[in-house]
Design a protein around this motif. Structure first.
Motif, mmCIF file in Angstrom:
data_model
loop_
_atom_site.group_PDB
_atom_site.id
_atom_site.type_symbol
_atom_site.label_atom_id
_atom_site.label_comp_id
_atom_site.label_asym_id
_atom_site.label_seq_id
_atom_site.Cartn_x
_atom_site.Cartn_y
_atom_site.Cartn_z
ATOM 1 N N TYR A 11 0.755 -1.283 -0.058
ATOM 2 C CA TYR A 11 0.068 -0.111 -0.032
ATOM 3 C C TYR A 11 0.764 1.148 -0.024
ATOM 4 O O TYR A 11 0.758 2.199 -0.698
ATOM 5 N N GLU A 12 1.842 1.228 0.526
ATOM 6 C CA GLU A 12 2.918 2.216 0.843
ATOM 7 C C GLU A 12 3.550 2.677 -0.349
ATOM 8 O O GLU A 12 3.950 3.848 -0.578
ATOM 9 N N ASP A 13 3.482 1.900 -1.205
ATOM 10 C CA ASP A 13 4.385 2.030 -2.638
ATOM 11 C C ASP A 13 3.436 3.137 -3.499
ATOM 12 O O ASP A 13 3.687 3.595 -4.390
ATOM 13 N N ASN A 14 2.053 2.847 -3.100
ATOM 14 C CA ASN A 14 0.899 3.743 -3.914
ATOM 15 C C ASN A 14 1.130 3.281 -5.624
ATOM 16 O O ASN A 14 1.109 4.543 -6.262
ATOM 17 N N GLU A 33 -18.794 8.703 10.228
ATOM 18 C CA GLU A 33 -17.370 8.725 9.863
ATOM 19 C C GLU A 33 -16.775 7.861 8.824
ATOM 20 O O GLU A 33 -17.443 6.760 8.440
ATOM 21 N N ILE A 34 -15.888 8.247 8.203
ATOM 22 C CA ILE A 34 -15.316 7.293 7.213
ATOM 23 C C ILE A 34 -14.263 6.333 7.838
ATOM 24 O O ILE A 34 -13.309 6.964 8.418
ATOM 25 N N VAL A 35 -14.467 5.071 7.641
ATOM 26 C CA VAL A 35 -13.491 4.085 7.936
ATOM 27 C C VAL A 35 -12.662 3.330 6.922
ATOM 28 O O VAL A 35 -13.358 3.242 5.886
ATOM 29 N N VAL A 36 -11.305 3.375 7.122
ATOM 30 C CA VAL A 36 -10.483 2.972 6.145
ATOM 31 C C VAL A 36 -10.045 1.353 6.493
ATOM 32 O O VAL A 36 -9.326 1.229 7.518
ATOM 33 N N ALA A 37 -10.212 0.339 5.668
ATOM 34 C CA ALA A 37 -9.314 -0.828 6.125
ATOM 35 C C ALA A 37 -8.603 -1.215 4.955
ATOM 36 O O ALA A 37 -8.734 -1.047 3.687
ATOM 37 N N ILE A 38 -7.260 -1.443 5.185
ATOM 38 C CA ILE A 38 -6.190 -2.079 4.316
ATOM 39 C C ILE A 38 -5.687 -3.332 4.679
ATOM 40 O O ILE A 38 -5.342 -3.401 5.847
ATOM 41 N N ASP A 39 -5.545 -4.180 3.679
ATOM 42 C CA ASP A 39 -4.682 -5.387 3.830
ATOM 43 C C ASP A 39 -3.965 -5.732 2.571
ATOM 44 O O ASP A 39 -4.260 -5.222 1.532
ATOM 45 N N GLY A 40 -2.966 -6.570 2.765
ATOM 46 C CA GLY A 40 -2.083 -6.946 1.698
ATOM 47 C C GLY A 40 -1.664 -8.387 1.879
ATOM 48 O O GLY A 40 -1.438 -8.947 2.997
ATOM 49 N N ASP A 41 -1.247 -9.147 0.774
ATOM 50 C CA ASP A 41 -0.735 -10.328 0.963
ATOM 51 C C ASP A 41 0.175 -10.547 -0.513
ATOM 52 O O ASP A 41 -0.288 -10.120 -1.360
ATOM 53 N N ILE A 100 3.307 -11.870 -6.717
ATOM 54 C CA ILE A 100 3.253 -10.414 -6.676
ATOM 55 C C ILE A 100 2.324 -10.085 -5.315
ATOM 56 O O ILE A 100 1.488 -10.725 -5.003
ATOM 57 N N THR A 101 3.029 -9.173 -4.717
ATOM 58 C CA THR A 101 2.114 -8.657 -3.356
ATOM 59 C C THR A 101 0.932 -7.677 -3.919
ATOM 60 O O THR A 101 1.180 -6.944 -4.663
ATOM 61 N N TYR A 102 -0.182 -8.024 -3.644
ATOM 62 C CA TYR A 102 -1.154 -7.181 -3.821
ATOM 63 C C TYR A 102 -1.728 -6.508 -2.351
ATOM 64 O O TYR A 102 -1.722 -7.164 -1.232
ATOM 65 N N ALA A 103 -2.345 -5.290 -2.436
ATOM 66 C CA ALA A 103 -2.993 -4.673 -1.365
ATOM 67 C C ALA A 103 -4.191 -4.035 -1.677
ATOM 68 O O ALA A 103 -4.303 -3.715 -2.898
ATOM 69 N N VAL A 104 -5.182 -4.042 -0.760
ATOM 70 C CA VAL A 104 -6.419 -3.379 -1.232
ATOM 71 C C VAL A 104 -7.113 -2.554 -0.212
ATOM 72 O O VAL A 104 -6.445 -2.742 0.976
ATOM 73 N N LYS A 105 -7.647 -1.317 -0.574
ATOM 74 C CA LYS A 105 -8.051 -0.425 0.526
ATOM 75 C C LYS A 105 -9.639 -0.396 0.107
ATOM 76 O O LYS A 105 -10.154 -0.109 -0.778
ATOM 77 N N ALA A 106 -10.323 -0.354 1.440
ATOM 78 C CA ALA A 106 -11.611 -0.575 1.381
ATOM 79 C C ALA A 106 -12.040 0.682 2.194
ATOM 80 O O ALA A 106 -11.759 0.999 3.392
ATOM 81 N N THR A 107 -13.103 1.520 1.653
ATOM 82 C CA THR A 107 -13.452 2.616 2.394
ATOM 83 C C THR A 107 -15.022 2.370 2.692
ATOM 84 O O THR A 107 -15.882 2.269 1.898
#
Length: 143
Positions: free
Chosen positions: A71-74, A108-116, A95-102
């Protein structure tokens, strides 16, 4: 009396240390358990990336941003929206994948991020050859 308390404490610490060590080993073994029914006869170049989400009254759909790499690689791969609580996306292995869910939660806005990273494991030592198994590729973005 004082020596007895000291001995009991040492024994208790040893018991806790040993039980933690065995619990950690059991967890590692579970991670490397190979089910021969999952064997593939050829090395796969792609497999299902599984994404778990929360779909509820407040979030009937969830906006997603998919990243290649961390995720940090953007490095945004694509953007989408889902109405499903489980997604199966056919993606490249290795390949490493990351996903951001909003989400919205109580206004309030809540963001969930995970990668694998999905990887291929050679299960030949446990099963009849050839045996290739996919490890990883499960992302938990639930609230």
């Amino acid at each position: 009396m004082y020596k007895l308390k000291y001995i009991y404490r040492i024994i208790l610490i040893l018991i806790i240390t040993v039980s933690i060590k065995f619990t950690a080993c059991e967890q590692e073994d579970l991670d490397f358990y190979i089910n021969c029914y999952d064997c593939l006869s050829e090395i796969p170049d792609s497999a299902d990336l599984i994404i778990y989400l929360t779909i509820n009254e407040e979030n009937p759909f969830v906006p997603l941003v998919f990243y290649e790499g961390n995720y940090e690689d953007n490095i945004v791969d694509w953007i989408d929206t889902t109405w499903s609580d489980t997604l199966y996306l056919y993606a490249e292995v290795g390949i490493t994948y990351a996903v951001k869910a909003t989400y919205q939660q109580d206004g309030e806005i809540v963001v969930a991020i995970d990668g694998d990273k999905m990887k291929v494991v050679d299960g030949e030592g446990e099963c009849y050859p050839p045996c290739y198994i996919i490890r990883g590729g499960t992302l938990d973005l639930t609230l």
